[in-house]
Design a protein around this motif. Sequence first.
Motif, PDB file in Angstrom:
ATOM      1  N   TRP A  88       0.791  -1.144   0.061  1.00  0.00           N
ATOM      2  CA  TRP A  88       0.097   0.019  -0.102  1.00  0.00           C
ATOM      3  C   TRP A  88       0.811   1.171   0.120  1.00  0.00           C
ATOM      4  CZ3 TRP A  88      -5.464  -0.251   0.588  1.00  0.00           C
ATOM      5  CH2 TRP A  88      -6.077   1.179   0.580  1.00  0.00           C
ATOM      6  N   VAL A  89       0.559   1.986  -0.893  1.00  0.00           N
ATOM      7  CA  VAL A  89       1.404   3.422  -1.076  1.00  0.00           C
ATOM      8  C   VAL A  89       0.593   4.477  -1.330  1.00  0.00           C
ATOM      9  CG1 VAL A  89       3.070   4.674  -2.514  1.00  0.00           C
ATOM     10  CG2 VAL A  89       3.183   2.183  -2.385  1.00  0.00           C
ATOM     11  N   ASN A  90       0.845   5.761  -0.579  1.00  0.00           N
ATOM     12  CA  ASN A  90       0.132   6.978  -0.803  1.00  0.00           C
ATOM     13  C   ASN A  90       0.632   7.825  -1.793  1.00  0.00           C
ATOM     14  OD1 ASN A  90      -1.744   8.993  -0.174  1.00  0.00           O
ATOM     15  ND2 ASN A  90      -0.100  10.059   1.253  1.00  0.00           N
ATOM     16  N   ALA A  91      -0.151   8.127  -2.990  1.00  0.00           N
ATOM     17  CA  ALA A  91       0.361   8.964  -3.992  1.00  0.00           C
ATOM     18  C   ALA A  91      -0.360  10.378  -4.018  1.00  0.00           C
ATOM     19  CB  ALA A  91       0.075   8.392  -5.209  1.00  0.00           C
ATOM     20  N   SER A  92      -0.564  10.865  -2.717  1.00  0.00           N
ATOM     21  CA  SER A  92      -1.163  12.091  -2.700  1.00  0.00           C
ATOM     22  C   SER A  92      -0.110  13.256  -2.835  1.00  0.00           C
ATOM     23  CB  SER A  92      -1.668  12.288  -1.413  1.00  0.00           C
ATOM     24  OG  SER A  92      -0.891  12.477  -0.123  1.00  0.00           O
ATOM     25  N   GLU A  93       1.271  12.980  -2.940  1.00  0.00           N
ATOM     26  CA  GLU A  93       2.233  13.978  -2.983  1.00  0.00           C
ATOM     27  C   GLU A  93       3.357  13.114  -3.660  1.00  0.00           C
ATOM     28  OE1 GLU A  93       3.143  15.649   0.814  1.00  0.00           O
ATOM     29  OE2 GLU A  93       1.519  16.767   0.821  1.00  0.00           O
ATOM     30  N   ARG A  94       4.423  13.694  -4.419  1.00  0.00           N
ATOM     31  CA  ARG A  94       5.478  13.302  -5.089  1.00  0.00           C
ATOM     32  C   ARG A  94       6.435  12.622  -4.108  1.00  0.00           C
ATOM     33  NH1 ARG A  94       4.373  17.671  -8.125  1.00  0.00           N
ATOM     34  NH2 ARG A  94       4.563  17.338 -10.442  1.00  0.00           N
ATOM     35  N   LEU A  95       6.561  13.433  -2.814  1.00  0.00           N
ATOM     36  CA  LEU A  95       7.492  12.780  -1.853  1.00  0.00           C
ATOM     37  C   LEU A  95       6.970  11.566  -1.189  1.00  0.00           C
ATOM     38  CD1 LEU A  95       9.021  16.275  -0.232  1.00  0.00           C
ATOM     39  CD2 LEU A  95      10.140  14.675  -1.977  1.00  0.00           C
ATOM     40  N   SER A  96       5.693  11.617  -0.872  1.00  0.00           N
ATOM     41  CA  SER A  96       5.127  10.237  -0.441  1.00  0.00           C
ATOM     42  C   SER A  96       4.932   9.139  -1.253  1.00  0.00           C
ATOM     43  CB  SER A  96       3.821  10.659   0.401  1.00  0.00           C
ATOM     44  OG  SER A  96       2.937  11.015  -0.872  1.00  0.00           O
ATOM     45  N   LEU A  97       4.844   9.430  -2.558  1.00  0.00           N
ATOM     46  CA  LEU A  97       4.799   8.338  -3.514  1.00  0.00           C
ATOM     47  C   LEU A  97       6.141   8.007  -3.802  1.00  0.00           C
ATOM     48  CD1 LEU A  97       3.592   6.877  -5.977  1.00  0.00           C
ATOM     49  CD2 LEU A  97       4.105   8.767  -7.274  1.00  0.00           C
ATOM     50  N   ARG A  98       7.074   8.517  -3.871  1.00  0.00           N
ATOM     51  CA  ARG A  98       8.337   8.126  -4.234  1.00  0.00           C
ATOM     52  C   ARG A  98       9.170   7.314  -2.740  1.00  0.00           C
ATOM     53  NH1 ARG A  98      13.360   9.311  -6.802  1.00  0.00           N
ATOM     54  NH2 ARG A  98      15.202   9.193  -5.787  1.00  0.00           N
ATOM     55  N   ALA A  99       8.733   7.800  -1.768  1.00  0.00           N
ATOM     56  CA  ALA A  99       9.112   7.377  -0.559  1.00  0.00           C
ATOM     57  C   ALA A  99       8.543   5.798  -0.328  1.00  0.00           C
ATOM     58  CB  ALA A  99       8.908   7.970   0.713  1.00  0.00           C
ATOM     59  N   GLY A 100       7.339   5.778  -0.571  1.00  0.00           N
ATOM     60  CA  GLY A 100       6.464   4.399  -0.526  1.00  0.00           C
ATOM     61  C   GLY A 100       6.913   3.553  -1.383  1.00  0.00           C
ATOM     62  N   MET A 101       6.996   3.766  -2.630  1.00  0.00           N
ATOM     63  CA  MET A 101       7.612   2.992  -3.740  1.00  0.00           C
ATOM     64  C   MET A 101       8.830   2.414  -3.521  1.00  0.00           C
ATOM     65  SD  MET A 101       4.941   2.664  -5.803  1.00  0.00           S
ATOM     66  CE  MET A 101       5.659   1.767  -7.457  1.00  0.00           C
ATOM     67  N   LEU A 102       9.844   3.226  -2.925  1.00  0.00           N
ATOM     68  CA  LEU A 102      11.025   2.717  -2.672  1.00  0.00           C
ATOM     69  C   LEU A 102      10.866   1.812  -1.500  1.00  0.00           C
ATOM     70  CD1 LEU A 102      13.310   5.924  -2.889  1.00  0.00           C
ATOM     71  CD2 LEU A 102      13.303   3.690  -4.378  1.00  0.00           C
ATOM     72  N   ALA A 103      10.152   1.940  -0.595  1.00  0.00           N
ATOM     73  CA  ALA A 103       9.831   0.872   0.577  1.00  0.00           C
ATOM     74  C   ALA A 103       9.271  -0.209  -0.037  1.00  0.00           C
ATOM     75  CB  ALA A 103       8.718   1.529   1.589  1.00  0.00           C
ATOM     76  N   VAL A 104       8.415  -0.212  -1.156  1.00  0.00           N
ATOM     77  CA  VAL A 104       7.688  -1.288  -1.969  1.00  0.00           C
ATOM     78  C   VAL A 104       8.989  -2.159  -2.463  1.00  0.00           C
ATOM     79  CG1 VAL A 104       6.736  -2.154  -4.034  1.00  0.00           C
ATOM     80  CG2 VAL A 104       5.588  -0.478  -2.346  1.00  0.00           C
ATOM     81  N   ALA A 105      10.152  -1.330  -2.957  1.00  0.00           N
ATOM     82  CA  ALA A 105      11.424  -2.276  -3.599  1.00  0.00           C
ATOM     83  C   ALA A 105      11.908  -2.601  -2.485  1.00  0.00           C
ATOM     84  CB  ALA A 105      12.111  -1.104  -4.290  1.00  0.00           C
ATOM     85  N   ALA A 106      12.045  -2.089  -1.406  1.00  0.00           N
ATOM     86  CA  ALA A 106      12.752  -2.615  -0.184  1.00  0.00           C
ATOM     87  C   ALA A 106      11.803  -3.980   0.279  1.00  0.00           C
ATOM     88  CB  ALA A 106      12.789  -1.875   0.984  1.00  0.00           C
ATOM     89  N   ASP A 107      10.793  -3.978   0.411  1.00  0.00           N
ATOM     90  CA  ASP A 107       9.947  -5.096   0.600  1.00  0.00           C
ATOM     91  C   ASP A 107      10.177  -6.230  -0.111  1.00  0.00           C
ATOM     92  OD1 ASP A 107       7.131  -6.099   2.458  1.00  0.00           O
ATOM     93  OD2 ASP A 107       7.240  -6.563   0.495  1.00  0.00           O
ATOM     94  N   ARG A 108      10.166  -5.860  -1.495  1.00  0.00           N
ATOM     95  CA  ARG A 108      10.463  -7.015  -2.651  1.00  0.00           C
ATOM     96  C   ARG A 108      11.989  -7.366  -2.792  1.00  0.00           C
ATOM     97  NH1 ARG A 108       7.276 -10.014  -2.818  1.00  0.00           N
ATOM     98  NH2 ARG A 108       7.174  -9.401  -0.461  1.00  0.00           N
ATOM     99  N   GLY A 109      12.989  -7.223  -1.812  1.00  0.00           N
ATOM    100  CA  GLY A 109      14.143  -7.504  -1.749  1.00  0.00           C
ATOM    101  C   GLY A 109      15.153  -6.583  -2.349  1.00  0.00           C
ATOM    102  N   ALA A 110      15.091  -5.293  -2.494  1.00  0.00           N
ATOM    103  CA  ALA A 110      16.215  -4.445  -2.948  1.00  0.00           C
ATOM    104  C   ALA A 110      17.228  -4.070  -1.774  1.00  0.00           C
ATOM    105  CB  ALA A 110      15.499  -3.046  -3.227  1.00  0.00           C
ATOM    106  N   ALA A 111      18.403  -4.196  -2.250  1.00  0.00           N
ATOM    107  CA  ALA A 111      19.433  -4.078  -1.491  1.00  0.00           C
ATOM    108  C   ALA A 111      19.680  -2.823  -0.895  1.00  0.00           C
ATOM    109  CB  ALA A 111      20.743  -4.646  -1.940  1.00  0.00           C
ATOM    110  N   PRO A 112      20.340  -2.386   0.376  1.00  0.00           N
ATOM    111  CA  PRO A 112      20.663  -1.142   0.624  1.00  0.00           C
ATOM    112  C   PRO A 112      21.337  -0.301  -0.287  1.00  0.00           C
ATOM    113  CG  PRO A 112      20.699  -2.305   2.567  1.00  0.00           C
ATOM    114  CD  PRO A 112      20.656  -3.335   1.366  1.00  0.00           C
ATOM    115  N   GLY A 113      22.362  -1.026  -0.697  1.00  0.00           N
ATOM    116  CA  GLY A 113      23.044  -0.193  -1.903  1.00  0.00           C
ATOM    117  C   GLY A 113      22.280   0.371  -3.016  1.00  0.00           C
TER     118      GLY A 113
END
Length: 768
Positions: A125-150
């Motif tokens: 679940w991602v909130n897209a009401s603002e650019r920053l919240s959308l970007r932060a939420g989508m990056l959190a999705v990437a982390a959830d799906r296994g993206a490495a810190p680097g």
Amino acid sequence: MSGPPPPYAEGHASGHGRVFQSAGDQHITEHHHHAHHYAPGPGASLFAGTTTPGPGPDSVRVPLVGRAPAVLRDRADLMRRLRTAVGGDSGQIHVLHGMGGCGKTAVAHAVFTESARDGARVGLWVNASERLSLRAGMLAVAADRGAAPGELAAAHSGQRAAADLVWHHLDHSAEPWLLVIDNADDPAILEEGGWLRASPRGTVLVTTRYATSRAWRGAVLHPVGVLPTEDAAQVLCDLAPHAGTPAAAEQVALRLGCLPLALTLAGSYLHHQLLESWSMDEYRNRLEADPTGLIDQGAALDSGRPESRHLVSRTWQLSLDALVDQGLPEATTLLRLLSCWSPDPLPLAVLAPASLGATGLLDTTRVEPALRGLLDHSLAAIVSAPGGTDGEQPVRCVQVHGVLLDSVASGTPADQRRALTEAAATLLEAALPADGGVGGGFVALLVPHTVRLLREGDVRTAERVVGLAICLTQRVHETGDYSAALALAQEAAGAAERVLGAEHQLALSALQRAGRSLFRLGRIAESEEVHRRVLRVRERVLGPDHPDTLESCHGLQQPLFRLGRRAEALSLLRRAADGLRSALGVEHPRALRSRAMLIEELATAGDHEEFAQVSPETVVDCERHLGADHPTTLSARHAYAFGVARLGAPEDAEPLTRRVLADRERVQGPTHPMTLGVVVLLSQVVAARERWEEAVELTRRAISGREQALTAESPLLVENYSQVADYLARAGRTAEAESAARAALPLCERVLGPNHPETLRARRVLGI
């Protein structure tokens, strides 16, 4: 900033917002506001039970939407489609679109919860009401799906495209997923970053107020609207079960336009009251004073933390702010103008750019973009309203929800409100058709908007608005909808008396219009009372020879004539016809109308000589000065045909009557009351020529039409019942005649009197 990018710090959820932090970034609080339309019953927990977040770096597995609905009312078909989509082949994007407060997030939450609970898919679940919240939420999705810190750090620093990183991991997810992108009310931010894509590994579900966008190309669109009345009432009963009956809840739901957000706030208010315990009936009554303020109190009582998307006074401002950002501040002006009218469909012709530009509110070139902006953000909708009877085409209209209009109106400064009301009246005047110019369906659509202006206006706008209402009343009257004309005339008279005074000329004009409609509805005594009251005031204030006073003479003579006081009626009509002709000229429409009426009364009085002298001249003058199809011209020819028949020449009257009937059918339609009046005349003409079967059929046609427009005890209709019984008897259809006469006689005695000619006719049929 120079040097290598700082390491990525995992985000965490806190309270109602989700906080993401990266070194070098400020804290970003992502608020998830949920316009829920159902809540658990009394005593239930404020928040729905939530599952423990998955292994991701943030609670993107949990939709932070406040209190979740326990039951989703009237979304069965939509939920069925979405379940099929989520449970079937992946790779689709689904878009839930609708106005703020209609429950889009509630639907998305229900789909998300079911999917996660069943273990069919990972919910994100991602909130897209603002650019920053959308970007932060989508990056959190990437982390959830296994993206490495680097990888995340590279995306943060711009060394790697953030959206590409997210979708790489979504495309290669070991588990199928459902990604909800909530509150995507500015599709441009999805397009700019390439955030919205389809993937074979999952389904994307977007909620948005934006109905049309290039971003939705290829997506499956699902409109989300208000609830049906029964379901809306049930929402209130669920939230406040002790506040009233289902019938009372239905009335509140209708007043709130069945909007889920408003229903939720109202139900919460009724449930959480401590010092007062209003019933639903009391709540509905108090809505009239300050609807927006009262509705919004439900948010404070429920959570104590009212936020923009939870308030009817603020939720739509988010869309208007977005329109301003898109270069459309005119959309706010247009919506404020629309808030002057009612929530009923408004013909698009009222918003013609030339007319709207002339008011000074908007430049003519900005009207279309402003309206399209409102439509795109689901603040308004285009609807097709029925065009009325007799083949009139449907009318394209714009419509805005009533709660939204109340909210916008309450937030408009008073000085702007007056200017907007003036403009609203001007635009309705400009759209008002000339005599016979447009069918009754279009005219009827203007009535509720005029009534709204009458009820909302003040002394500065009253004359303009009441004048508009009087003109519209005349047009409605001409369409034959006398009940609607009467209601509007009474509204106009009440507004004029309240603001301008009982003896103001506009108040008297509105009363006179009411008197005419009362007469056509068969309420003869009431019509006489109203016309006599207006005449007395006008004689005292304006003088006996003023055209308006003479117009009152014309109005009063009609009920007097029907009441059998023919000498007084004829005297008043002569006074009106002669006086108006002298004061206004032979060609003036008001003078010609009185002269046309005089034809009928001369025939009824049996004045052969004056009838023969006056009638042809009057018909010719009407045709010359008004045109062959003008209502007064048709009335003059109708009266002339009546007179010819009345004075003993039915064979000459028949072609005259048939010609008038054909013209009325063509101009006014076959079911118009004036057309039916000619049908009755023709039935009498053919009866005089002893064509009884034809007389029966014509009278039955008139009865059928009049039963749709008049009350059961209208004198005109009651007379027709007696007439058809007589014609049936003369046609040899004795059983039918006696049955019709038995039904007609009690009505004749009660409505017309025991000695009325039609009462005596019904008795003759029965041999009494």
